[in-house]
Structures are given as structure tokens and as C-alpha cells.
Design a protein around this motif. Sequence first.
Motif, PDB file in Angstrom:
ATOM      1  N   ALA A   1      30.887  28.748  45.437  1.00 25.16           N
ATOM      2  CA  ALA A   1      31.067  29.708  45.284  1.00 25.16           C
ATOM      3  C   ALA A   1      31.169  30.831  44.194  1.00 25.16           C
ATOM      4  N   LYS A   2      30.896  31.922  44.002  1.00 25.03           N
ATOM      5  CA  LYS A   2      32.166  32.888  43.218  1.00 25.03           C
ATOM      6  C   LYS A   2      32.354  34.117  43.830  1.00 25.03           C
ATOM      7  N   ASP A   3      32.372  34.269  44.842  1.00 28.45           N
ATOM      8  CA  ASP A   3      33.673  35.182  45.704  1.00 28.45           C
ATOM      9  C   ASP A   3      34.875  34.904  46.173  1.00 28.45           C
ATOM     10  N   ASP A   4      34.991  33.443  45.604  1.00 25.70           N
ATOM     11  CA  ASP A   4      36.805  32.554  45.769  1.00 25.70           C
ATOM     12  C   ASP A   4      37.011  32.631  44.822  1.00 25.70           C
ATOM     13  N   TYR A   5      37.925  33.814  44.279  1.00 24.22           N
ATOM     14  CA  TYR A   5      38.451  33.669  43.053  1.00 24.22           C
ATOM     15  C   TYR A   5      39.235  32.929  42.298  1.00 24.22           C
TER      16      TYR A   5
ATOM     17  N   ASP B   1      26.109  37.108  36.014  1.00 23.73           N
ATOM     18  CA  ASP B   1      26.174  37.891  36.454  1.00 23.73           C
ATOM     19  C   ASP B   1      26.655  39.354  36.341  1.00 23.73           C
TER      20      ASP B   1
ATOM     21  N   PHE C   1      29.474  41.403  38.742  1.00 22.90           N
ATOM     22  CA  PHE C   1      31.050  40.207  38.989  1.00 22.90           C
ATOM     23  C   PHE C   1      31.624  41.102  38.777  1.00 22.90           C
TER      24      PHE C   1
ATOM     25  N   HIS D   1      25.673  31.207  41.293  1.00 26.55           N
ATOM     26  CA  HIS D   1      26.814  30.834  41.364  1.00 26.55           C
ATOM     27  C   HIS D   1      27.099  30.992  40.647  1.00 26.55           C
ATOM     28  N   CYS D   2      28.454  30.039  40.820  1.00 26.92           N
ATOM     29  CA  CYS D   2      29.219  29.775  39.580  1.00 26.92           C
ATOM     30  C   CYS D   2      29.601  28.068  39.434  1.00 26.92           C
TER      31      CYS D   2
END
Length: 389
Positions: free
Chosen positions: A79-83, A109, A112, A152-153
Amino acid sequence: MGPLLLIRYGEIFLKGLNRPYFLKALQQNIKLAIADEGARVWLSDSRFYISGAADINACALKAAKVFGVHSVSHAFEMAKDDYQAICDKALELMRGKTGTFKVQARRSDKAFFKDSPQINAELGEHVLKRMPHLSVDVRHPDTILSVEIRDHCYLYTDVIPAVGGMPSGTNGRATLLLSGGIDSPVAGYLIAKRGVKINCVYYHSYPFTGDRVREKVINLAGKLSEYSGEVQLSVIPFTRIQTQIHEKCAEAYTTLIMRRFMMRIAAALAVKNNAQALVTGESIGQVASQTMEALVLTDALVPMPVFRPLIGLDKQEIINYAQKIGTFDISSLPYQDCCTVFTPRHPVTHPQKDHVELAERVLDTQSLIDDAIEGLEVITVNAYTKEDA
């Protein structure tokens, strides 16, 4: 989320409104190549992905041989929201690395919250603080830590070069004259790389050429199918034709007359199989039957283009290609094909049309061709499934 294969395509990017046609074909070809791995293949945001493979390493090697694939990477999707999790995974991927590195971020994206330079700087600093034995080299690093921000990442450190080219079947169909030698498999590979679906024809002169050379040619077709998918191999009984040529025709013209029969038969099979062209492994001047004059006299017999991908290459260049694609060792097996049968001592190198036609006039050409085609054997070769039928 988790480990998967990230697959890039190359030349398809140049296509316009018909790009979906090529992408659909490539996705189908990838699926066929890894069908026995039980994996899922999907396309998202200019990348193909493969997950759930029984053997992820074998799957990567198979995918890298599919025409149209530019490169493959073992990646980790998250997930890309958890850096913070992205930073931790970057550390995990760099564990065990030595020497120099750089971070290379691509932010597809644009929403981001960090841009590519920020990701490069922050992840690079994060790794350096915890792995002081590493150093940064942005020009020639030992390791590139890649981060792609898409739906996603995706993080990875390896890039496996693939064959490139265009997806098989997107640029027509051609019939390859396949022998047991070094040249013709390379020619088939190069034309198939441009998206041409190939079927093959092999001329078998039993008992002058035995079952071992037949098996050798089947294995060469199998090696080509690793790249192009299923190959139809037509085995033509050629003994009667060669014997008639040897017994009735002037010796100096026998090789050229044999080649003319091969072209006639291949053209007939091409029409039957809806192929638009013939492909040979000839190179100008390599042997007597490959002089400019000889090539003109063989091409004149067929109602379609004859493609010769090797026409300007020397033997060592062809050998280099054969070694690269894995056909050289098979071609080098000491089982000779029909081209070595009844070889004339002094073949004509600058033939004239009227002389060749006069030398052929003693043969019942059409009857010999009809009998050969009637006796053909069709073998389906598919390295993907390891099944011959």
C-alpha cells in the motif's frame, strides 16, 4: 500485497490507438508461456504483473522469453499510504547489498504526497543512516533501489533483460524453411521477434538422413516455441525428389534445383496455412546456392515475399545469435540434414535461368511435389506445455 513479478513492455509504447490490440496479445502470450505455473497475469497502469506462481524464478525466466516483453523484475507490492512501511521494505531489500547504490523513484500517481526527487533523497538517507557500509553513486551504482508509485507502491532491486520485439501473432504469419543447421533457427527467431507467427517445414531424406536429425529439428522447433509459442512443423518426405535430381540432372545444378523444389513446396504449404511469406536462413555468398543469381532463381518460383533476416550477416555473427537464443548446441549435433546429401563437387555459382530450366526439364516436377506434400507429417511443438502431438 506481497511479492510478484513486474513486467515492462517496450516497443508497444510507440503504438497509437491500436495499442490495446498489442497489449491484449502480449497478455495472452504471457499467460500461455506460464500456464503450468498456476499464476495470475494482469495489466495495470502500463505494467503487467504476475503473482501466485508455483516457481516464481522459473516464471520470470519464461516471461523474459516472450516476444514483446522488455524486462522483468522481482518486486514487492504494498500500500502506498504507509510511507514508513515503504521505508522499512526498502531497508529489507537492501539487506546484504554492498558497494554503492542509488534510489530511483517513478511517480506515476501524481497525487502522491511526495515527488520523485523527494522519495530519492529521503529513502537514500534512510538507507544510509542504517547501512553505513553503503555509499551513494548516482552515475554507476552497484545496486539500484527502484520505487514505482502507481495504483500501489512497487519496490525492487533487480531488472532481468527480456527479448523485446513485438507480441507473436500481431504481424502476420510466415513459413520457415527449417533445417538442422545453425542459420535457419536464428532466421526464424529474428522474424518471430517482429511479431510474425511462424510455422516450419523440414525436408527429410530417409534413409540418407535418419531419425536423429529428425529429432534434432523437432528440438530446434521446440526451442523456437519457447519464444514464439506453439509451432507447427511439417515434415516433408524428400528422398524421392533428391534421388531423382541426383540421377537425372546435371551435377553442377543439383543443389540449386533441390532448393527450387524446397521453395515450391514451402510456398504451397504457406498458402495452405494462410502464411503471407517464406523465411530462410540464407546469407549472400555463404555457399554456392546463396549467390545473388541463385537467390533470384529460387525467389522467382514463389508467389510471395521471401524474408532473409540473415542476408547481410557473416557466419560468426549468426553463431553468436544461435548461442544467445540457445539453438547452437542443438544445431551442432553431428546429424546432417538433407542439404548434405549428394553435394556436387563443383556447384554452379552464377546460374542462368535458361540453363537451370533446361536441367530441370527431365523431371516430372509437379508429380514429385504432389507426392511429397501428400506424404507430409505435421507435428505440433510447444515448449510451454512440453507436449508434442
